[in-house]
Design a protein around this motif. Structure first.
Motif, PDB file in Angstrom:
ATOM      1  N   LEU A   1       0.822  -1.212   0.000  1.00  0.00           N
ATOM      2  CA  LEU A   1       0.000   0.000   0.000  1.00  0.00           C
ATOM      3  C   LEU A   1       0.854   1.259   0.000  1.00  0.00           C
ATOM      4  O   LEU A   1       0.346   2.346  -0.267  1.00  0.00           O
ATOM      5  N   VAL A   2       2.145   1.109   0.272  1.00  0.00           N
ATOM      6  CA  VAL A   2       3.064   2.239   0.186  1.00  0.00           C
ATOM      7  C   VAL A   2       3.052   2.804  -1.238  1.00  0.00           C
ATOM      8  O   VAL A   2       3.215   4.004  -1.426  1.00  0.00           O
ATOM      9  N   TYR A   3       2.827   1.952  -2.218  1.00  0.00           N
ATOM     10  CA  TYR A   3       2.731   2.408  -3.604  1.00  0.00           C
ATOM     11  C   TYR A   3       1.325   2.914  -3.938  1.00  0.00           C
ATOM     12  O   TYR A   3       1.162   3.893  -4.646  1.00  0.00           O
ATOM     13  N   VAL A   4       0.310   2.239  -3.446  1.00  0.00           N
ATOM     14  CA  VAL A   4      -1.066   2.507  -3.864  1.00  0.00           C
ATOM     15  C   VAL A   4      -1.609   3.807  -3.283  1.00  0.00           C
ATOM     16  O   VAL A   4      -2.191   4.619  -4.014  1.00  0.00           O
ATOM     17  N   VAL A   5      -1.438   4.020  -1.994  1.00  0.00           N
ATOM     18  CA  VAL A   5      -2.052   5.175  -1.324  1.00  0.00           C
ATOM     19  C   VAL A   5      -1.529   6.511  -1.872  1.00  0.00           C
ATOM     20  O   VAL A   5      -2.336   7.382  -2.228  1.00  0.00           O
ATOM     21  N   PRO A   6      -0.223   6.733  -1.960  1.00  0.00           N
ATOM     22  CA  PRO A   6       0.234   8.026  -2.497  1.00  0.00           C
ATOM     23  C   PRO A   6      -0.195   8.266  -3.943  1.00  0.00           C
ATOM     24  O   PRO A   6      -0.563   9.385  -4.299  1.00  0.00           O
ATOM     25  N   VAL A   7      -0.182   7.233  -4.757  1.00  0.00           N
ATOM     26  CA  VAL A   7      -0.608   7.398  -6.152  1.00  0.00           C
ATOM     27  C   VAL A   7      -2.092   7.760  -6.205  1.00  0.00           C
ATOM     28  O   VAL A   7      -2.496   8.656  -6.949  1.00  0.00           O
ATOM     29  N   ALA A   8      -2.902   7.085  -5.401  1.00  0.00           N
ATOM     30  CA  ALA A   8      -4.335   7.396  -5.365  1.00  0.00           C
ATOM     31  C   ALA A   8      -4.570   8.825  -4.881  1.00  0.00           C
ATOM     32  O   ALA A   8      -5.436   9.533  -5.412  1.00  0.00           O
ATOM     33  N   LEU A   9      -3.802   9.260  -3.880  1.00  0.00           N
ATOM     34  CA  LEU A   9      -3.945  10.631  -3.387  1.00  0.00           C
ATOM     35  C   LEU A   9      -3.555  11.663  -4.449  1.00  0.00           C
ATOM     36  O   LEU A   9      -4.260  12.665  -4.627  1.00  0.00           O
ATOM     37  N   VAL A  10      -2.470  11.433  -5.146  1.00  0.00           N
ATOM     38  CA  VAL A  10      -2.036  12.376  -6.180  1.00  0.00           C
ATOM     39  C   VAL A  10      -3.069  12.428  -7.302  1.00  0.00           C
ATOM     40  O   VAL A  10      -3.432  13.516  -7.771  1.00  0.00           O
ATOM     41  N   ILE A  11      -3.586  11.283  -7.711  1.00  0.00           N
ATOM     42  CA  ILE A  11      -4.609  11.265  -8.762  1.00  0.00           C
ATOM     43  C   ILE A  11      -5.872  11.968  -8.274  1.00  0.00           C
ATOM     44  O   ILE A  11      -6.475  12.760  -9.008  1.00  0.00           O
ATOM     45  N   GLY A  12      -6.262  11.701  -7.036  1.00  0.00           N
ATOM     46  CA  GLY A  12      -7.449  12.365  -6.471  1.00  0.00           C
ATOM     47  C   GLY A  12      -7.297  13.867  -6.388  1.00  0.00           C
ATOM     48  O   GLY A  12      -8.205  14.618  -6.764  1.00  0.00           O
ATOM     49  N   ILE A  13      -6.148  14.322  -5.925  1.00  0.00           N
ATOM     50  CA  ILE A  13      -5.896  15.767  -5.832  1.00  0.00           C
ATOM     51  C   ILE A  13      -5.886  16.388  -7.222  1.00  0.00           C
ATOM     52  O   ILE A  13      -6.430  17.473  -7.437  1.00  0.00           O
ATOM     53  N   HIS A  14      -5.281  15.698  -8.179  1.00  0.00           N
ATOM     54  CA  HIS A  14      -5.246  16.195  -9.559  1.00  0.00           C
ATOM     55  C   HIS A  14      -6.659  16.348 -10.129  1.00  0.00           C
ATOM     56  O   HIS A  14      -6.990  17.354 -10.746  1.00  0.00           O
ATOM     57  N   ILE A  15      -7.483  15.342  -9.919  1.00  0.00           N
ATOM     58  CA  ILE A  15      -8.855  15.388 -10.418  1.00  0.00           C
ATOM     59  C   ILE A  15      -9.646  16.511  -9.756  1.00  0.00           C
ATOM     60  O   ILE A  15     -10.356  17.269 -10.421  1.00  0.00           O
ATOM     61  N   VAL A  16      -9.507  16.649  -8.449  1.00  0.00           N
ATOM     62  CA  VAL A  16     -10.253  17.682  -7.724  1.00  0.00           C
ATOM     63  C   VAL A  16      -9.818  19.070  -8.161  1.00  0.00           C
ATOM     64  O   VAL A  16     -10.645  19.954  -8.388  1.00  0.00           O
ATOM     65  N   THR A  17      -8.520  19.293  -8.284  1.00  0.00           N
ATOM     66  CA  THR A  17      -8.053  20.636  -8.645  1.00  0.00           C
ATOM     67  C   THR A  17      -8.295  20.952 -10.124  1.00  0.00           C
ATOM     68  O   THR A  17      -8.468  22.119 -10.480  1.00  0.00           O
ATOM     69  N   THR A  18      -8.326  19.961 -10.960  1.00  0.00           N
ATOM     70  CA  THR A  18      -8.505  20.210 -12.392  1.00  0.00           C
ATOM     71  C   THR A  18      -9.976  20.415 -12.746  1.00  0.00           C
ATOM     72  O   THR A  18     -10.296  21.304 -13.530  1.00  0.00           O
ATOM     73  N   TYR A  19     -10.846  19.650 -12.183  1.00  0.00           N
ATOM     74  CA  TYR A  19     -12.231  19.649 -12.614  1.00  0.00           C
ATOM     75  C   TYR A  19     -13.189  20.368 -11.668  1.00  0.00           C
ATOM     76  O   TYR A  19     -14.395  20.264 -11.824  1.00  0.00           O
ATOM     77  N   THR A  20     -12.687  21.094 -10.685  1.00  0.00           N
ATOM     78  CA  THR A  20     -13.584  21.891  -9.825  1.00  0.00           C
ATOM     79  C   THR A  20     -13.224  23.344  -9.845  1.00  0.00           C
ATOM     80  O   THR A  20     -12.316  23.837 -10.315  1.00  0.00           O
TER      81      THR A  20
END
Length: 91
Positions: free
Chosen positions: A72-91
């Motif tokens: 999960l050391v790989y999964v959690v940070p990648v998911a957070l970066v993708i989530g932040i990218h989506i939130v900042t780009t599309y809102t």
């Protein structure tokens, strides 16, 4: 180009963190097994038997869910970066 750098250096950083967490977790598990052996056999000096007990416990640890959860050391940070990218780009 910035995305490629982020992916490259992020992967390197996460790999270093993964190895450090994995080494730490293995050492903690090994120490617990050695303490369990010492409690079960307080007067025993049978080093080969203790080593076999610890080796068997480490084999079980390698197959356990706890060992796999370190990925999960790989999964959690990648998911957070993708989530932040989506939130900042599309809102």
């Amino acid at each position: 180009m910035a995305l490629i750098r982020l992916i490259f250096f992020g992967f390197i950083g996460l790999t270093i963190v993964y190895f450090l967490v994995s080494i730490y977790s293995r050492s903690v598990r090994r120490e617990k097994l050695e303490k369990a052996w010492a409690e079960e056999h307080p007067e025993s000096d049978n080093v080969p038997a203790r080593d076999a007990y610890v080796a068997e416990g480490m084999e079980q640890y390698e197959k356990s869910l706890r060992h796999k959860l370190i990925l999960l050391v790989y999964v959690v940070p990648v998911a957070l970066v993708i989530g932040i990218h989506i939130v900042t780009t599309y809102t």
